[in-house]
Design an enzyme around this catalytic site. Structure first.
Site, PDB file in Angstrom:
ATOM      1  N   LYS A  78       0.821  -1.225  -0.077  1.00  0.00           N
ATOM      2  CA  LYS A  78      -0.026   0.055  -0.051  1.00  0.00           C
ATOM      3  C   LYS A  78       0.870   1.259  -0.192  1.00  0.00           C
ATOM      4  O   LYS A  78       1.861   1.279   0.362  1.00  0.00           O
ATOM      5  CB  LYS A  78      -0.632   0.119   1.196  1.00  0.00           C
ATOM      6  CG  LYS A  78      -2.011   0.794   1.133  1.00  0.00           C
ATOM      7  CD  LYS A  78      -3.259   0.097   0.596  1.00  0.00           C
ATOM      8  CE  LYS A  78      -4.600   0.829   0.410  1.00  0.00           C
ATOM      9  NZ  LYS A  78      -5.616   0.320  -0.033  1.00  0.00           N
ATOM     10  N   ASN A 263     -13.129  -0.696   3.497  1.00  0.00           N
ATOM     11  CA  ASN A 263     -11.953  -1.290   3.884  1.00  0.00           C
ATOM     12  C   ASN A 263     -12.138  -1.164   5.719  1.00  0.00           C
ATOM     13  O   ASN A 263     -12.388  -0.188   5.996  1.00  0.00           O
ATOM     14  CB  ASN A 263     -10.718  -0.644   3.530  1.00  0.00           C
ATOM     15  CG  ASN A 263     -10.462  -1.230   2.127  1.00  0.00           C
ATOM     16  OD1 ASN A 263     -10.658  -2.480   1.892  1.00  0.00           O
ATOM     17  ND2 ASN A 263     -10.491  -0.549   0.877  1.00  0.00           N
TER      18      ASN A 263
HETATM   19  N1  NAD Z   1     -13.709   1.254  -5.439  1.00  0.00           N
HETATM   20  C1  NAD Z   1     -13.131   0.095  -5.155  1.00  0.00           C
HETATM   21  O1  NAD Z   1     -13.019  -0.673  -6.167  1.00  0.00           O
HETATM   22  C2  NAD Z   1     -13.052  -0.504  -3.809  1.00  0.00           C
HETATM   23  C3  NAD Z   1     -12.389  -1.717  -3.458  1.00  0.00           C
HETATM   24  C4  NAD Z   1     -12.084  -2.054  -2.289  1.00  0.00           C
HETATM   25  C5  NAD Z   1     -13.007  -1.289  -1.074  1.00  0.00           C
HETATM   26  N2  NAD Z   1     -13.280  -0.030  -1.509  1.00  0.00           N
HETATM   27  C6  NAD Z   1     -13.744   0.788  -0.228  1.00  0.00           C
HETATM   28  O2  NAD Z   1     -15.240   0.876  -0.529  1.00  0.00           O
HETATM   29  C7  NAD Z   1     -15.738   2.039   0.192  1.00  0.00           C
HETATM   30  C8  NAD Z   1     -16.393   2.877  -0.969  1.00  0.00           C
HETATM   31  O3  NAD Z   1     -15.615   3.073  -2.342  1.00  0.00           O
HETATM   32  P1  NAD Z   1     -16.219   4.135  -3.309  1.00  0.00           P
HETATM   33  O4  NAD Z   1     -15.123   3.805  -4.358  1.00  0.00           O
HETATM   34  O5  NAD Z   1     -17.561   3.798  -3.603  1.00  0.00           O
HETATM   35  O6  NAD Z   1     -15.913   5.432  -2.729  1.00  0.00           O
HETATM   36  P2  NAD Z   1     -16.714   6.653  -3.045  1.00  0.00           P
HETATM   37  O7  NAD Z   1     -15.863   7.795  -2.556  1.00  0.00           O
HETATM   38  O8  NAD Z   1     -16.805   6.689  -4.484  1.00  0.00           O
HETATM   39  O9  NAD Z   1     -17.752   6.396  -2.214  1.00  0.00           O
HETATM   40  C9  NAD Z   1     -18.136   6.635  -0.901  1.00  0.00           C
HETATM   41  C10 NAD Z   1     -19.503   7.458  -0.366  1.00  0.00           C
HETATM   42  O10 NAD Z   1     -19.632   7.205   0.719  1.00  0.00           O
HETATM   43  C11 NAD Z   1     -19.872   8.471   1.402  1.00  0.00           C
HETATM   44  N3  NAD Z   1     -19.571   8.659   2.761  1.00  0.00           N
HETATM   45  C12 NAD Z   1     -18.475   9.103   3.066  1.00  0.00           C
HETATM   46  N4  NAD Z   1     -18.704   9.039   4.665  1.00  0.00           N
HETATM   47  C13 NAD Z   1     -19.996   8.722   4.652  1.00  0.00           C
HETATM   48  C14 NAD Z   1     -20.398   8.443   6.018  1.00  0.00           C
HETATM   49  N5  NAD Z   1     -19.855   8.656   7.252  1.00  0.00           N
HETATM   50  N6  NAD Z   1     -21.714   8.108   6.000  1.00  0.00           N
HETATM   51  C15 NAD Z   1     -22.565   7.748   4.869  1.00  0.00           C
HETATM   52  N7  NAD Z   1     -21.993   8.253   3.433  1.00  0.00           N
HETATM   53  C16 NAD Z   1     -20.403   8.584   3.665  1.00  0.00           C
HETATM   54  C17 NAD Z   1     -19.471   9.516   0.359  1.00  0.00           C
HETATM   55  O11 NAD Z   1     -20.207  10.647   0.490  1.00  0.00           O
HETATM   56  C18 NAD Z   1     -19.478   8.953  -0.932  1.00  0.00           C
HETATM   57  O12 NAD Z   1     -20.515   9.027  -1.620  1.00  0.00           O
HETATM   58  C19 NAD Z   1     -14.572   2.829   0.673  1.00  0.00           C
HETATM   59  O13 NAD Z   1     -14.132   2.375   1.970  1.00  0.00           O
HETATM   60  C20 NAD Z   1     -13.372   2.139  -0.306  1.00  0.00           C
HETATM   61  O14 NAD Z   1     -12.016   2.283   0.430  1.00  0.00           O
HETATM   62  C21 NAD Z   1     -13.509   0.313  -2.667  1.00  0.00           C
END
Ligand code: NAD
Length: 350
Positions: A78, A263
Site C-alpha cells: 500500500k 475497508n
Molecule cells: N472502489 C473500489 O474498487 C473499492 C475496492 C475495495 C474497497 N473499497 C472501499 O469501499 C468504500 C467505498 O468505495 P467507493 O469507491 O465507492 O468510494 P466513493 O468515494 O466513490 O464513495 C464513498 C461514498 O460514501 C459517502 N460517505 C462518506 N462518509 C460517509 C458516512 N460517514 N456516511 C455515509 N456516507 C458516507 C461519500 O459521500 C461517497 O458517496 C471505501 O471504503 C473504499 O475504500 C472500494
C-alpha cells in the site's frame, strides 16, 4: 513511529519526503511471499506523518490478506501520499505529484505494484504510468482495466447472497431488506444490483442529495447518514469509510448480516466478537470487497476473459460460505476464520 514499525510484521517501508509539494510518501510492502506487494495509493491530508505511517502499516497488511484469500499471485502493499491538501483533479500540481510518485514506485524495482485508493483514480495512474510500469488500474484508453468500483460492487453482491444463504437458509434476495451506507462508486452500483434482485433498499450518504436521487430512481427509502447504522434490516452494507463497526455502533445495530465494501470496517479486532455476541453475521471486509483487486489483476496481468472474471467474482460468495462454515465449526469469529484462510495460503507458499 518506531514503536509502530517494531510491532509490524511486514517486510519493508520505504519513505520519501517530496520537498516541492511537502508530501510524505510511504510505501509499505507487507509481504512478497505470494508475489509483488500490490495495493492502492491513498492520498490524504493527515494530522501528522506518524498517522500516515500508521495507515500504511495497517493497510498493507490488510492487502496481504486480501490478495491471499482472493488466490491472486500478489502479496500485500500500500502507498500513502500524505499531502498538505489534496490537489484538484487535472491540476498541474497534481500531475507533478503523480509523476514524482511514479518515479518513487519505479525505484522499488517491482517489489510494489501500485493502483488507486482513496482520492486517486485511473487519470492519476495514467500519469504514474509515465514513470513506471508497476501500476494497475490505468484508464482503458491507456491500456488499463480502469475503475474497479463496478467489479467491487459485483463481489459485494455475491458476498451478500452468500451471507444471506448462511444466515437465512436462502441466497434469494427478493424481499430482503438491505441498508447501504455510502452510495458512491461501489455503493450506487451495489444498490442497482440489489434492486434488480428484488431487495428492499434503504440508502444513506453524507451527500444527502446523492442518496435521495438514487433512492428516487430505484424506489428506495433514504435515511440520514448518522441514522443508517441503526436501521432495522436484514443486511447492512457499509460502503463508505472504515471503523464503522465499533463499541458505540454495534449495540445499536438492528441487522442480521453485515456485508459491505468499506475497508477496515472493524474499529478493533474485539469488534468481531462484539458482533458475534449480538448474533450478527459479519462478512470479513477484505473478502467481500476483493472484486477490485480481482478485476485489476485478472484483466491486466492474468489475461482473463469476461466469463472467467464473472466466475471469479462469484467465487467471493463461495469463499465466504467456507469461512462462515469454518467459523461455526471451530467456534471462532468469521474475522478469525478469514485470517486463517489468508495465512494458510502464505504458509503453504513458504
Ligand atoms: N472502489 C473500489 O474498487 C473499492 C475496492 C475495495 C474497497 N473499497 C472501499 O469501499 C468504500 C467505498 O468505495 P467507493 O469507491 O465507492 O468510494 P466513493 O468515494 O466513490 O464513495 C464513498 C461514498 O460514501 C459517502 N460517505 C462518506 N462518509 C460517509 C458516512 N460517514 N456516511 C455515509 N456516507 C458516507 C461519500 O459521500 C461517497 O458517496 C471505501 O471504503 C473504499 O475504500 C472500494
Amino acid at each position: 513511529m518506531l514503536e509502530g514499525l517494531r510491532s509490524w510484521d511486514g517486510e519493508s517501508v520505504t519513505t520519501r519526503f517530496d520537498a516541492p509539494t511537502g508530501t510524505w510518501m510511504f510505501v509499505g510492502v507487507h509481504s512478497t511471499v505470494l508475489g509483488p506487494g500490490f495495493g492502492g495509493a491513498r492520498m490524504k491530508a493527515y494530522p501528522s506523518p506518524q498517522d500516515a505511517l500508521h495507515d500504511v502499516l495497517r493497510l498493507s497488511a490488510a492487502m496481504t490478506a486480501k490478495n491471499s484469500v482472493a488466490s491472486l499471485p500478489f502479496g500485500g502493499g500500500k502507498a500513502v501520499l500524505a499531502v498538505a491538501r489534496v490537489p484538484g483533479p487535472g491540476s498541474p500540481e497534481r500531475r507533478e505529484l503523480m509523476l514524482r510518485y511514479g518515479s518513487f514506485v519505479e525505484s522499488l524495482h517491482g517489489t510494489y505494484v501500485t493502483a488507486a485508493d482513496m482520492n486517486t483514480g485511473p487519470a492519476d495512474l495514467d500519469v504514474v504510468a509515465e514513470r513506471t510500469s508497476h501500476v494497475m488500474g490505468t484508464s482503458p484508453g491507456h491500456g488499463g482495466a480502469g475503475d474497479s468500483g463496478p467489479a467491487t460492487a459485483v463481489g459485494v453482491f455475491h458476498a451478500i447472497r452468500a451471507a444471506c444463504g448462511h444466515a437465512f437458509g436462502s441466497r434469494e434476495l427478493e424481499g430482503r431488506s438491505v441498508a447501504i451506507q455510502g452510495v458512491g462508486s461501489v455503493g450506487s452500483r451495489l444498490a442497482e444490483l440489489l434492486s434488480e434482485a428484488g431487495a428492499r433498499l434503504t440508502l444513506a450518504d453524507v451527500d444527502g442529495g446523492r442518496a435521495q436521487r438514487l433512492a428516487d430512481r430505484l424506489g428506495a427509502a433514504c435515511v440520514d447518514a448518522e441514522a443508517v447504522m441503526a436501521v432495522p434490516c436484514d443486511v447492512l452494507a457499509p460502503c463508505a469509510s472504515g471503523g464503522v463497526l465499533n463499541a458505540d455502533t454495534i449495540p445499536l445495530m438492528a441487522c442480521r448480516v453485515v456485508a459491505g465494501a468499506a475497508n477496515n470496517q472493524l474499529a478493533t479486532p474485539e469488534d468481531a466478537g462484539r458482533l458475534a455476541a449480538r448474533g450478527i453475521l459479519y462478512a470479513p471486509d477484505y473478502i467481500a470487497n476483493a472484486g477490485g483487486v480481482i478485476h485489476l489483476a485478472g484483466y491486466e496481468t492474468l489475461g482473463w476473459d469476461d466469463a472467467q472474471m464473472a466466475a471469479r467474482l462469484a467465487g467471493i460468495g463461495e469463499t465466504l460460505s467456507d469461512v462462515f462454515a469454518a467459523a461455526e465449526r471451530d467456534g471462532i469469529t468469521t474475522a478469525e476464520a478469514a485470517d486463517r484462510f489468508a495465512r494458510s495460503r502464505i504458509v503453504a507458499a513458504r
